[in-house]
Each structure stands twice: as C-alpha cells, then as structure tokens.
Scaffold this active site. Structure first.
Site, PDB file in Angstrom:
ATOM      1  N   CYS A 121      -8.138  -5.507   1.453  1.00  0.00           N
ATOM      2  CA  CYS A 121      -7.833  -5.213   2.857  1.00  0.00           C
ATOM      3  C   CYS A 121      -8.498  -6.190   3.816  1.00  0.00           C
ATOM      4  CB  CYS A 121      -8.279  -3.798   3.187  1.00  0.00           C
ATOM      5  SG  CYS A 121      -7.650  -2.548   2.048  1.00  0.00           S
ATOM      6  N   CYS A 134      -6.136   9.647   7.247  1.00  0.00           N
ATOM      7  CA  CYS A 134      -6.008   8.590   6.247  1.00  0.00           C
ATOM      8  C   CYS A 134      -4.944   7.583   6.681  1.00  0.00           C
ATOM      9  CB  CYS A 134      -5.621   9.180   4.893  1.00  0.00           C
ATOM     10  SG  CYS A 134      -6.812  10.392   4.257  1.00  0.00           S
ATOM     11  N   ILE A 187       0.845   4.220   4.480  1.00  0.00           N
ATOM     12  CA  ILE A 187       1.461   3.085   3.802  1.00  0.00           C
ATOM     13  C   ILE A 187       2.434   2.428   4.784  1.00  0.00           C
ATOM     14  CG2 ILE A 187       2.943   2.393   1.883  1.00  0.00           C
ATOM     15  CD1 ILE A 187       0.178   3.352   1.034  1.00  0.00           C
ATOM     16  N   HIS A 191      -1.837   0.083   8.298  1.00  0.00           N
ATOM     17  CA  HIS A 191      -2.745  -0.674   7.442  1.00  0.00           C
ATOM     18  C   HIS A 191      -1.970  -1.484   6.408  1.00  0.00           C
ATOM     19  CE1 HIS A 191      -6.053  -1.978   5.162  1.00  0.00           C
ATOM     20  NE2 HIS A 191      -6.244  -0.925   4.392  1.00  0.00           N
TER      21      HIS A 191
END
Length: 391
Positions: A67, A211, A214, A336
């Site tokens: 990441c 969280c 995707i 992300h």
C-alpha cells in the site's frame, strides 16, 4: 487509468506533452494477477509514447511496496531531482483491486503483502499477540487477514489505554462526512457514529464502515527542480508545492507496546524539514481501518501515546479542528487502490496547500503531512513513508 492520471498531471502543470520528463517511476501491485509482471509501466506508457505524449527512451522504473507503492514512486522521483539526474521526474501509481467475477485475483494481490515463505512465523506471532490483546487471532471469510491484525491492535489499545469503540466510530464518521465534499471519493455519503457502530461486523471491534473498501484508482505527480520551475509561466509557478521532507522506514516484528515504524519515519521527516508536529496544518494518514487513524495520530506526534481515541472524540481532527486529518475522506471513504493510494494522499494535500480544496479547505494551510504504510511485518507495515509538503 494510467492514461487518465498521466494526462491529468500534464494538464495540472500546463504541459501539452511530457517531453521534459527525464525519468518515470511506475507503481503497481496487482497487474501480475492478470499475467503482466516485470515491465508494467512500460506496457502502460507505450501507447502514450506512440502518440507523442510521453517521451521516447525515458527510463521507466517499476516499483512495488504494498500500500506504500505510490509513495515509494514519489520518493524515487524526488531523489532524481535532488541528485541532479533530471529536472523533471514522473511518479505514478495505478491499481485495479476489483476483478468482476474473479475475487481470487483480489485475494492474490493482498496476499502479496505478507510473508508467503515463512507463514508459521507470523501465525505464531499473531496467535501469541491475540492472547495479549484479549482477542484471539481467528481469520475468517469475507475479509483480508489484515483486518484481523488491525482488530487485534485495536483490542490491545482499548484494553491498555481505554480507547472505546465509539471513539473509533467517531474517527470513521468524521471521514465519511468529509468525503461528501470530495468528488474523487469512492464513498460520498455521510454516516453518524451510531450508524458506523451498527454496520456489519468485520472483525471486532471493526465494522464494515471502519474498513477501507476494495476499489480501483490511479494518481500521478511531477517533481521538478527550481530551475525547471523558473522557466514555467506564472500560472504554473504560483501553484507549485515544495517537498520539505520524504522519509522511508522498514518494518519488523515488534512488541505490541513498542512504537511503530511510522513514529521513526515522522521523527526523521520533522528533523529534515526543521519542523515539529505542531507545525502541521493538515494531514492524510493511512487509515486502512479507522483504528489506524487513531494509532497514527499518536505515532506522528499529534497527541501522546494512548491519547488517539480521545483526540478523535474531541473533534480536533475534523475540519476546523487544530489538526484536521483525512479531509479527503481517508482510505475508508476516499478509497484504497493499493498501488495508487500514496499519491492520492499527495493530491489531496496539494489541493489544500494551493487553497483549491473547496468545502474541505483548511484556511491558511501552509504545511501538510502524508503518512502511508504498505504490507505487514508483524504489527508493523513492511514499508512506511512520511512526506512533508509546504506551500
């Protein structure tokens, strides 16, 4: 996505083409799941070369660091200019983490961020940590293993410092609210702390809203020398932002009560820029989960160790607070896209320093910080970047 990011960065710099670019750093983690490894950047940029938009024979360096990939690309471009190798260097991050009908590709991409050669080492490490945290290590379906590691850290932090689920939810709700005003965000809907708390459980104490989702994305930046900038029109010179510091650290299997690698990266960055945490006007931090924002607030010196939950609850990390964090919406709302995430943070902070962030704007912002971690090594990230930008 590579084309869109590249053409966007050219337009932002007022350039018709990239003829001045002397080096390029291309970040990506998952193209190999489609069978393309080794020369990812060259493959993605070749159509632009044919069209005369990207210069021929320019070296393209492929980078991968989980990441933190895009931040590593920017670090490389920054060093190109510092060393005098070139006056203009390109950093890009491009990623598809969602594959319709092929979820196994997403799993493969994320599995690359943890040691696959010695699984027993981290399985034993997490099992022992689960006992100390009061939350057994129990990976399950519907989530990556990283959510379980973050959840154990959150549980330990709650047990040790009194951090509460509501404080984590407040950090999350603050970011969902900020994303409403970010046209580039993946999720642009507001949530209250109560709504966050009753969302679908992922791994206690983390709910789905806490969280990062995707998603796909791309981002790019041009790093230039002062000499190159001086030759540009005032409209370009007036929007330039300075890289005051760029530091990297590597992770290790640390104790739960031992500070993480981002603390060292931040300390090095503050020294390099001759600044302290109190000088930061706005920050983007790697909130792969909303607990991470609480934790990184402590590691970056915005509050004392163990005080991150109370800082989030105080409202000081929201727009208008003393240290606004993740006004882009953070990873939990902005999205992300692994290999592009670090440069997406830089994009947000550059907008802030230029005064171009619209409803998210921090008035008078002059100094900004980005913290970006990638992969895992125990409870550390495998790689961590801290970048300080100044107007």
């Amino acid at each position: 996505m590579a084309r869109e990011a590249y053409m966007g960065v050219l337009a932002d710099a007022g350039l018709a083409n990239g003829n001045d670019i002397g080096m390029a750093w291309f970040g990506n983690c998952g193209m190999w799941t489609d069978g393309q490894g080794s020369i990812r950047g060259q493959v993605c940029l070749t159509p632009l070369v044919r069209e005369g938009l990207f210069p021929e024979r320019v070296p393209v360096i492929n980078v991968e660091g989980g990441c933190a990939t895009a931040s590593i690309a920017l670090h490389g471009a920054w060093k190109d200019v510092l060393s005098g190798q070139t006056d203009l260097s390109l950093a890009m991050g491009v990623e598809k983490t969602f594959s319709l009908g092929a979820p196994e590709k997403t799993v493969q991409l994320f599995d690359g961020g943890i040691d696959q050669y010695d699984r027993e080492e981290w399985l034993s490490y997490y099992a022992a940590a689960g006992v100390a945290a009061g939350k057994p290590f129990a990976p399950g379906p519907g989530r990556t293993i990283f959510m379980d590691t973050y959840a154990m850290q959150a549980a330990w932090h709650m047990r040790t410092y009194g951090t509460t689920e509501r404080q984590i939810a407040m950090a999350c709700a603050k970011n969902h609210q900020a994303a409403v005003h970010n046209p580039k965000a993946q999720y642009r809907f507001a949530m209250t702390a109560d709504e966050v708390l009753v969302d679908r459980p992922v791994s206690w104490p983390l709910t789905r809203a806490m969280c990062a989702p995707i998603g796909d994305g791309a981002a790019a930046a041009l790093v230039c020398s002062g000499a190159w900038l001086a030759r540009q029109p005032e409209a370009v010179r007036g929007r330039a932002v300075r890289i005051a510091a760029s530091t990297m650290t590597a992770g290790k299997y640390r104790r739960l009560d031992e500070p993480g690698l981002s603390k060292l990266a931040a300390e090095r960055a503050y020294r390099a820029a001759d600044l302290t945490a109190k000088d930061i006007d706005v920050a983007e931090v790697h909130d792969a989960t909303s607990f991470c924002e609480i934790y990184q607030s402590e590691m970056l010196g915005f509050c004392g160790i163990g005080e991150g939950g109370r800082l989030a609850e105080s409202g000081e990390t929201a727009h208008g607070g003393a240290i606004p964090i993740n006004l882009s919406g953070g990873l939990v709302s902005k999205g992300h896209p692994v290999g592009a995430t670090g440069l997406s943070m830089i994009d947000e902070l550059v907008l802030q320093l230029r005064g171009e962030a619209g409803a998210r704007q921090v008035l008078g912002a002059r100094t900004a910080l980005a913290e970006n971690g990638g992969g895992v090594m125990g409870f550390d990230e495998a790689a961590c970047s801290v970048i300080i930008l100044q107007r």
